[in-house]
Write an enzyme that holds these catalytic residues in place. Structure first.
Site, PDB file in Angstrom:
ATOM      1  N   ASP A 181      -1.027   1.337  -5.660  1.00 55.64           N
ATOM      2  CA  ASP A 181      -1.534   2.070  -6.821  1.00 55.64           C
ATOM      3  C   ASP A 181      -0.437   2.408  -7.828  1.00 55.64           C
ATOM      4  O   ASP A 181      -0.499   1.997  -8.984  1.00 55.64           O
ATOM      5  CB  ASP A 181      -2.289   3.328  -6.372  1.00 55.64           C
ATOM      6  CG  ASP A 181      -1.526   4.182  -5.370  1.00 55.64           C
ATOM      7  OD1 ASP A 181      -0.333   3.917  -5.110  1.00 55.64           O
ATOM      8  OD2 ASP A 181      -2.128   5.143  -4.843  1.00 55.64           O
ATOM      9  N   ASP A 233       4.464   4.872   6.865  1.00 57.41           N
ATOM     10  CA  ASP A 233       3.502   3.772   6.893  1.00 57.41           C
ATOM     11  C   ASP A 233       4.235   2.435   6.878  1.00 57.41           C
ATOM     12  O   ASP A 233       5.276   2.284   6.216  1.00 57.41           O
ATOM     13  CB  ASP A 233       2.560   3.855   5.691  1.00 57.41           C
ATOM     14  CG  ASP A 233       1.678   5.107   5.736  1.00 57.41           C
ATOM     15  OD1 ASP A 233       1.456   5.626   6.842  1.00 57.41           O
ATOM     16  OD2 ASP A 233       1.242   5.559   4.671  1.00 57.41           O
ATOM     17  N   ASP A 235       4.914  11.378   7.066  1.00 60.78           N
ATOM     18  CA  ASP A 235       4.311  10.160   7.609  1.00 60.78           C
ATOM     19  C   ASP A 235       5.148   8.945   7.210  1.00 60.78           C
ATOM     20  O   ASP A 235       5.773   8.928   6.144  1.00 60.78           O
ATOM     21  CB  ASP A 235       2.887   9.975   7.077  1.00 60.78           C
ATOM     22  CG  ASP A 235       2.001  11.170   7.418  1.00 60.78           C
ATOM     23  OD1 ASP A 235       1.940  11.528   8.596  1.00 60.78           O
ATOM     24  OD2 ASP A 235       1.398  11.732   6.490  1.00 60.78           O
TER      25      ASP A 235
END
Length: 449
Positions: free
Chosen positions: A151, A74, A72
């Protein structure tokens, strides 16, 4: 390569390791546009051409730097969701806690997020009493603020489409070099904001073969109970990432060590120190990992059936003793109890719980092979999964189950004639059933006419 980048970062900030933010130009890193998906590049270029900042961020950048192949890509931008929707006809806005734009290219979905802003005194941010974020629509025009909201430091690396540089705001490059998983900010606070970060720390550590930094690891055992407040549907999705991506066994062991597994599967806690039960669970996890890594078909239903089998087996035996019901009925009641309890914690979809029940039910039927029963069992759509499970049980539960699995293995290899011979051999081995002599009813005394 990463060592050279870290040296460059230190030069950019005067050699101060306490301030690792830096811009790494194209000739100082290994990311090439040919390794980024065409659809992600289309989105980046269009945002940039429209006057917005646009960055590739997170796991895509991290994995490319490590020489891996991201699944993926992002993107983050200073464009707000409604602005993004105006730019892309194939855009769909999703999310409640934080609005996201999904740009659809057939089955390929490129996720675009607006820069996240500081949560301090923000009216659009809401927390629970424990500190968990409930609403998070805090936007920013600053990529620096967005980086501090990430995070882990290795996920706060930004690839800038404007000049193909990488921006490192939180020492992510050094963390990659030292193979270290570390949270940005105070770990206890960040875990309270989103307890799922504890699961992510474990998953990244096993996936990337890294260690969790001591400061990041220390609060986990104490804060593990916070997972009880996470919606069951979200925990199911996290379990798929933990156990169905090729590192399930390593994740299982690390989760158990940190007390996290016991929050996901409360009923397993008494069985983690039971040698036979633990071995069955780990055999199933290892089997699933091997299948994932070799691109073979695998299903969460098989894995959940194996993990919960020791719980089911003991519960069924208890019901047998308490009620005196037939064995099949006791196991069916136990199945209901075990799955209902587990689904309150992890929302296993019905399509999987149905398969779990079928695998379990077949364990009770596979030793009943007389007549045409073997043929009918062999034609059952869940036979292969049930057989694989039976084989694993044979490795743990002893000779009788192992012999049964070997019989079924032979049955699958035989032709029709050979299968009939195997079934008749069962009858001959047991010997013909002797009919019990029928008791004669005493004749009624005859009376003379």
């Amino acid at each position: 390569m990463i060592s050279r980048v870290i040296d460059f970062c230190r030069r950019m900030v005067g050699g101060k390791e306490s301030e690792p933010s830096a811009v790494i130009p194209r000739d100082e890193h290994n990311i090439s546009r040919k390794d980024i998906s065409d659809n992600a590049l289309k989105v980046l270029y269009r945002l940039n051409k429209a006057g917005y900042e646009a960055y590739l961020v997170g796991g895509g950048v991290r994995d490319l730097l490590l020489g891996l192949h991201p699944k993926d890509f992002d993107i983050v931008t200073n464009a707000h969701p409604d602005d993004i929707k105006k730019l892309f006809r194939n855009c769909r806005l999703v999310g409640r806690r934080f609005r996201l734009a999904h740009i659809l290219f057939g089955r390929d979905v490129i996720e675009v997020a607006t820069f996240r802003g500081s949560l301090t005194d923000n009216p659009d941010a809401a927390r629970s009493e424990e500190g968990m974020l409930l609403r998070d629509n805090a936007y920013s025009d600053s990529v620096e603020e967005d980086a501090l909201r990430r995070d882990f430091s290795i996920n706060a690396l930004y690839y800038n489409i404007a000049d193909y540089s990488i921006v490192d705001f939180a020492g992510g490059m050094q963390a990659l070099e030292e193979r270290r998983i570390e949270l940005i900010g105070d770990p206890a606070t960040r875990y309270r904001e989103d307890p799922v970060r504890m699961l992510r720390a474990v998953r990244f550590a096993t996936k990337l073969d890294m260690d969790i930094a001591p400061d990041t690891a220390n609060p986990i055992r104490e804060l593990a109970p916070l997972l009880d407040d996470i919606p069951a549907a979200r925990l199911f999705e996290e379990c798929l990432k933990l156990f169905m991506a090729g590192h399930g066994l390593d994740n299982f062991r690390m989760l158990a060590d940190y007390g996290l597994l016991q929050r996901l599967f409360p009923s397993l806690a008494p069985y983690l120190d039971d040698a036979k039960a633990r071995r069955l669970m780990e055999l199933a996890l290892d089997n699933t990992d091997q299948r994932v890594r070799t691109d073979q078909k695998s299903t969460p239903a098989f894995l959940f059936a194996a993990l919960l089998w020791p719980v089911l087996d003991i519960r069924a035996q208890d019901i047998l003793l308490e009620s005196g019901l037939p064995s099949n009925d006791a196991y069916q009641l136990a199945m209901n109890e075990v799955l209902d309890d587990q689904c309150r914690r992890i929302a296993i979809p019905r399509r999987f719980t149905t398969t779990i029940r079928e695998i379990w039910t077949l364990q009770l039927r596979l030793d009943k092979r007389a007549g045409r029963r073997a043929e009918r069992l062999f034609e059952h759509p869940r036979f292969r999964a049930a057989f694989d499970f039976l084989e694993m049980r044979g490795e743990v539960e002893g000779k009788e189950i192992k012999a049964l699995a070997q019989w079924w293995q032979q049955y699958q290899l035989e032709d029709e004639s050979g299968r009939r011979h195997l079934v008749s051999g069962l009858f001959e081995a047991k010997g013909p059933k002797r009919r019990k002599p029928r008791k004669r009813r005493p004749r009624a005394p005859q009376t003379q006419a």
